[in-house]
Design an enzyme around this catalytic site. Sequence first.
Site, PDB file in Angstrom:
ATOM      1  N   PHE A  68      58.080  35.125 145.074  1.00 26.15           N
ATOM      2  CA  PHE A  68      57.647  34.560 143.896  1.00 26.15           C
ATOM      3  C   PHE A  68      58.685  34.659 142.534  1.00 26.15           C
ATOM      4  O   PHE A  68      58.267  34.910 141.452  1.00 26.15           O
ATOM      5  CB  PHE A  68      56.134  35.194 143.532  1.00 26.15           C
ATOM      6  CG  PHE A  68      55.184  35.734 144.678  1.00 26.15           C
ATOM      7  CD1 PHE A  68      54.698  34.486 145.329  1.00 26.15           C
ATOM      8  CD2 PHE A  68      55.079  37.117 145.180  1.00 26.15           C
ATOM      9  CE1 PHE A  68      53.862  34.582 146.372  1.00 26.15           C
ATOM     10  CE2 PHE A  68      54.406  37.098 146.226  1.00 26.15           C
ATOM     11  CZ  PHE A  68      53.782  35.935 146.747  1.00 26.15           C
ATOM     12  N   THR A 112      50.800  23.120 154.824  1.00 18.35           N
ATOM     13  CA  THR A 112      51.568  24.037 154.012  1.00 18.35           C
ATOM     14  C   THR A 112      51.258  23.672 152.702  1.00 18.35           C
ATOM     15  O   THR A 112      51.417  24.702 151.764  1.00 18.35           O
ATOM     16  CB  THR A 112      53.076  24.020 154.421  1.00 18.35           C
ATOM     17  OG1 THR A 112      53.486  22.785 154.369  1.00 18.35           O
ATOM     18  CG2 THR A 112      53.178  24.476 155.843  1.00 18.35           C
ATOM     19  N   GLU A 151      54.941  25.900 142.730  1.00 21.23           N
ATOM     20  CA  GLU A 151      54.623  26.581 141.537  1.00 21.23           C
ATOM     21  C   GLU A 151      53.645  25.697 140.709  1.00 21.23           C
ATOM     22  O   GLU A 151      53.585  26.152 139.540  1.00 21.23           O
ATOM     23  CB  GLU A 151      55.926  26.947 140.725  1.00 21.23           C
ATOM     24  CG  GLU A 151      56.656  27.924 141.232  1.00 21.23           C
ATOM     25  CD  GLU A 151      58.286  27.900 141.012  1.00 21.23           C
ATOM     26  OE1 GLU A 151      58.264  28.676 139.779  1.00 21.23           O
ATOM     27  OE2 GLU A 151      59.039  27.088 141.494  1.00 21.23           O
ATOM     28  N   ILE A 208      60.501  31.739 152.229  1.00 27.61           N
ATOM     29  CA  ILE A 208      59.889  32.642 151.292  1.00 27.61           C
ATOM     30  C   ILE A 208      58.171  32.715 151.745  1.00 27.61           C
ATOM     31  O   ILE A 208      57.382  33.268 150.670  1.00 27.61           O
ATOM     32  CB  ILE A 208      59.982  32.442 149.820  1.00 27.61           C
ATOM     33  CG1 ILE A 208      59.730  31.287 149.486  1.00 27.61           C
ATOM     34  CG2 ILE A 208      61.403  33.101 149.823  1.00 27.61           C
ATOM     35  CD1 ILE A 208      59.989  30.766 147.900  1.00 27.61           C
ATOM     36  N   GLY A 209      57.783  31.820 152.612  1.00 30.57           N
ATOM     37  CA  GLY A 209      56.456  31.905 152.988  1.00 30.57           C
ATOM     38  C   GLY A 209      55.973  30.384 152.612  1.00 30.57           C
ATOM     39  O   GLY A 209      54.753  30.192 152.847  1.00 30.57           O
TER      40      GLY A 209
END
Lengths: 759, 340
Positions: A243, A654, A725, A469-470
Site C-alpha cells: 500500500f 483481479t 488506487e 504486492i498482491g
Amino acid sequence: MDAAAPRPKENQGEPLPRVDARLKVTGQAHYPADLPTANLAYGALATSRIAKGRVTKLRLDDARAVPGLLDIVTYGDMDKVDKPKFGNSGATSIGPLHDRTIFHDGQIIALAVAETFEAAEEAAQLIRAEYEEEKPTASFDSPGTKTVAAAGKSPMFKEDVKAGDFDAAFAAAAVKIDQRYSTPTQHHNPIELFSTTAYWQGDQLVVHEPSQNVTGWKVELARQLKMDPANVRIVSPFIGGAFGSKGPMTPRTAIVAVAAKRLGRPVRCVTSRMQAFGTQTYRAETRHRIRIGAGKDGRITAFAHEGWEVTSRPDLYVVGGTSATGRMYGYGSVLTHVSLVQADRNTPGYMRSPPETPYVYALENAMDEMAVALGMDPVEFRRINEPKTEPIGKKPFSSRSLIQCYDQAAAAFGWAKRDPKVGAMRDGDWLVGMGCATAIYPSAVAPCAARVRLTSDGEVRVQCGSHEIGTGIRTVAGQMASERLGVAIDKISVEMGDSGLPPAPVSGGSISTASVCSAVLKACDAIRSKLFAAATAEGSPLAGSHNEEFDLADGKIVAKSGASAKVEDVMKIMQVGAIEEYAEFAPKGATPEALKKLYAGTPEFHGGEQDEDSVKYAFGAEFVEVRINRYTREIRVPRIVGAFAAGRIMNTRTARSQLMGGMIWGIGQALHEATEVDRRYARYVNRDLQDYLVPVNADIKDLQVILVPEVDHAVNPAGVKGLGELGNVGTAAAVASAVYHATGKRIRDLPIRIEQLLA
Amino acid sequence: MRPFVYEQPTDISTAVAIASRFATDDDQPTRANAQFIAGGTNLADYMKLGVAEPNHLLDLNQLKEAALRQIQVTDGGIRFGALVRMGEAADHAEVNRRYPVIADSLRLAASGQIRNMASLAGNVLQRTRCEYFRETSWQCNKRVPGSGCAAMDGFNRQHAVLGVSDACIATYHGDFAQALIALDAVVHAEGGHGARKIPFAKLHRQPRDTPHVETDLAAEEIITAIEVPAIPWARRSLYLKIRDRESYAFALASAAVALDLDGETVREARIALGGVATVPWRAGAAEEALQGKKLDEASAGAAADAAFAGAHPRQHNAFKIELGKRTLVRALLETRDMKV
C-alpha cells in the site's frame, strides 16, 4: 462465473485465477522473511521514546550480558556509510545512527544482533538511552510548526493549479459554501511485517526485503554503502501487503547490511508492529478549506481548494491532491494552494492514492454540501458539472466515463428509491442514510523492461523486475504473454521481485499493469515478428504469404487465410530451441534519458495530467448505505456499490479484487482508521492492531463492484488505466454524505465516530 | 523476550504450592515472580511487550481435576470450571437458555480464535488494554507503581469515567465479568490458606492510589470455578455492546441487563456497565431507580442518569457518559421487549 470472477464485458480480460493462488493459500509462497537462509543471526531494533532532543548516553551493558548476543550496531558504526537520501527510493534523509539527534518518536537508536530472535528482542529491550529532551511539536496547532508552500518542493508537485478569476466568480456566485475538512494520521499496517535479511557473498550483498521498488533500492543501497550497484541484489518475490509502505527504502536496510558485514553471517531483522509506526512511512494528517460557488442552475463558477499537510523537519514530503481535485469538474474558475506544515515527526510517505484519498474526500464531501445548498440531487449536480475539457489546461480527457459509472452504480444501488429528505428513511430503531461520491485516479505509465522467452516446446518465461504486492501483476503479465503468444497460461511462468531481472518502475501510482504489460507486449511482439518472418521466408511453410496478417494460437502461426504452421517446426527451420526477446518500453512523451533513468531507479512517470495531448484519469462512482442506531449512534455500512471505468481490464477477477479491497479500505478510512498522536510528546499512542482499527469481515456486508467497459487507445499501448488506487478514493466522502442524509449532521473530520453523532 | 521457567503442574494443590514458593508478602499478584497461564491470550502478549516479566510460568492446562473443564447445571444455578474456554461456554445450550446475558457477553467478546483459547477464569482476570499500560516507554502507575499516569492527560478516548482515581483511569475491558457481577456470581478459589468463595463483586479492586492491586486474590491463589445462582427470570437478560466496528473490538460502552418484570413494571433489575469503568461495574443506583417503576424510555433514562451520576470524564472520553446512558436505555428497552 460468480461474483469473484465477473464475466468479461467489452475490452475486459478473462477472470483467470491468480497464477500464484495455490502457493499463497498453501503457505508455499515464500515472503522475504521466510526465504530459507543458513546460519542466520537475528536483529532487533531499539528505538527512541522521545520525539525531539539528543541521545547523550547509551547504556549497553545489560544488553551485552544477554546470552547469545553477538553485536550491537549503534552510533559510530555507520560512519563509513553514506546517509540515506529522501526521494522515491528513500523514505527519509535521516540517518538515525549517523547522528545522535532525535527527529521523531520511535527513531532507531541501535540494532541488537543475537543468535536467536528472542535474545535479540531481550537485548534490544535492555538498551537504555539517556536523552537531552526538548519540547517537541506534534502536529497542526502545536507551538513550533513551520509552514512552507508546497509548490516546487517535489518533482511530483510543481505548481498550485489555477484557472480564471476565482475571487470575482466566488463573490458573484448565487449559492456558495466555505468549509473546512480534515483527515487523520494513518499507517498502512500491512499484515506482513517489515523486515530486512542481509548477507554477503564476498563483495556482493544480497538483501531479502519486501519491496515495491527493487531497482530503486539496489541503486540507493549501493550509494549508501559506496558500492557498485551491480554488486547489490534486492530479492522480494512476494509481498504481503504494501500500500505504498514498501515503496521507499528505510534506514534499517543499510544498518542490517552493515551488521551482516561485521558478523560475516546473514542477519534478519523483523520489525515489530509497534516499531513500524515510527520506522516506516505513513499518511500524515491533512486539513482542507474548500470554497465552491455556483449559479442557481447548479453550474459551478468558482472552486478553491487549500490544503495543509504535515511533514517532518528534515524532509518536505508533498501529496498535493489539488492537481486532481482542480480538474475533477467543469469549474468556471479554480484557485488552489497547498502548504506543508513541519513538525517533529517521522517523514510521511506514499499510502494508497496518496493525494486523492484526503483531497478528494474533502472535495466530494463539499460537493455533497453544495448539492444540499442547491437543493439538487447529488448525482444530477455532478452530471451538470461534467466537463468537456479539464478546466486547468483545457485539454481533453483521453476518456472519461464518470457519468456511465454514476448511472450504472445508481441503478444497481437503487438510488431512485432514496427519499432525499434528511432523516426520512428509517428501519425500526435504525436511521438509514444514502450517499455517493466520485472516485478519480490519474492514469500514469512509466518506462519498463521485460524479457520473454518462448521455447520450441511452447513454454514461456516472462521476467520483469516488478513486484507482486498482491495486485495480481504476475497473473496479468502472464495473461498478456498468453494472449500475444497463443500459449495457455499454465505453460507460462512469470518471474518478478528481483533486482537482477530487467528493471521495472516502482510499483506505485497504479502504473504497474500499464507499464509491465506494455513492456511484455513489446517483447512478445518482437518474438512474433521473428516467427512470422521466418515462417514466411523462402522454403518455409507459409512462404509467399508476406502480405497476410498472422496470429499465434495453440502453438501455431495462423494466417488470416487459415493456413498455419507449427511454431515448433518454424523454430527447427530457424535452428533455434527458443526465442528470447528483451524489450524496453518507453511511454509516449518519454525523454531521451527515460530508459537510463529506469536503470538508475528513478523512472519518469507519464500520463495523468502531464501529457500534452490529453489528461488521463480513471473514474468511478460509489454509493453507500449507512445505518445509525437512534439511541447509541454506532454507524454500520450494510451496502456499498462502486462502478469503475479504467480502460482495458486485463483480468476481471483481479480487477474486482483490487477495487473491492479499496472500497473496504475506504469504509475503514471513513469510520475506523486513525493513528492517535499524543500531542504533549509528539508520540503515537495506538501502535497496534488492537487500537488501530480497520474493518473486520463482520463490517462488510453487501459489496458490489461494477466494471464499466471503456476503450482508451491513448493511455498506453496496453490500453490499461491503473485501478489499484481507485477504489478507496471517494468512499469516505460517500459515507459522510450518507451519514448526513441519515442524521442531518455534516461530519467534516475523519474518522466519523459515535461521539460526533451523540450531541 | 526474557527467559523464564515453564512448568506444568498436574493438580491444583501442586500449582498452589509452587506459586507459594515464589510469592512474597510485599509483591502484588500482578507483579509476582510466578504467574499462572491458561489460554495465554493476555499474559503471553504482555510478556512479549515487557509489561509482565514473570520468571516462572505455571501452565494450568494439565491440571487433572475434571471439574475445571466442566459446565455443571444444578438446581442451585450453573457452575463454570475455571478452564472452560470462552467459546465452549458461549455455545452451551443451557447457558443460552437460562442466562442469555452470559452467552451474549462471551459471544461478543474478542474473536473466534481467541474465544477458543481463552479460559473463563483468565478472561475474568484479564488486565487492562490501556495504551499507556501496554507500552513500557510510558509512565504508568499500574505497571510501575508511583511512576505517574500518562493517560490522565493523554489520548484517553478508551478510558474509564466510573471508579477512576487520580492515579489511574484504565478501563476494565472484559465483557463476561459484567454478566457475572449483574447475576451475583461467586468465585471459588484455592490458595495457600485453603479454598474460599469470593462474591464476584469483591473480586476486583478499584484503582484508588494502588492501581497495581487489581484483585482480592493472593499471588498463589487459583480460581477454580465461577458459580452463578439460579435466577429463573434471568431468561429475560441480554448484553449490549457498543463499539466502533461490528466485531473484535472493545466496548466503548456496554450494558448487562436482567429484568424481573410484572407486566411492564420492574420487580427487580440487574444492571452492570462495561467499557466505562475501571472494574466490573454494578449499577446499583440504576437498579434501585427502576424498582417498582413502569419501564419506559423515561424511567430507563432516569436510571441511566443515576448510573452515571458519579462519572468523571477526561478530555477525550466525556462522550462515554452520554453513550453509556444511551446504551443502558437501549439495553433496558430491548430486554423489556424480549420474548421469553
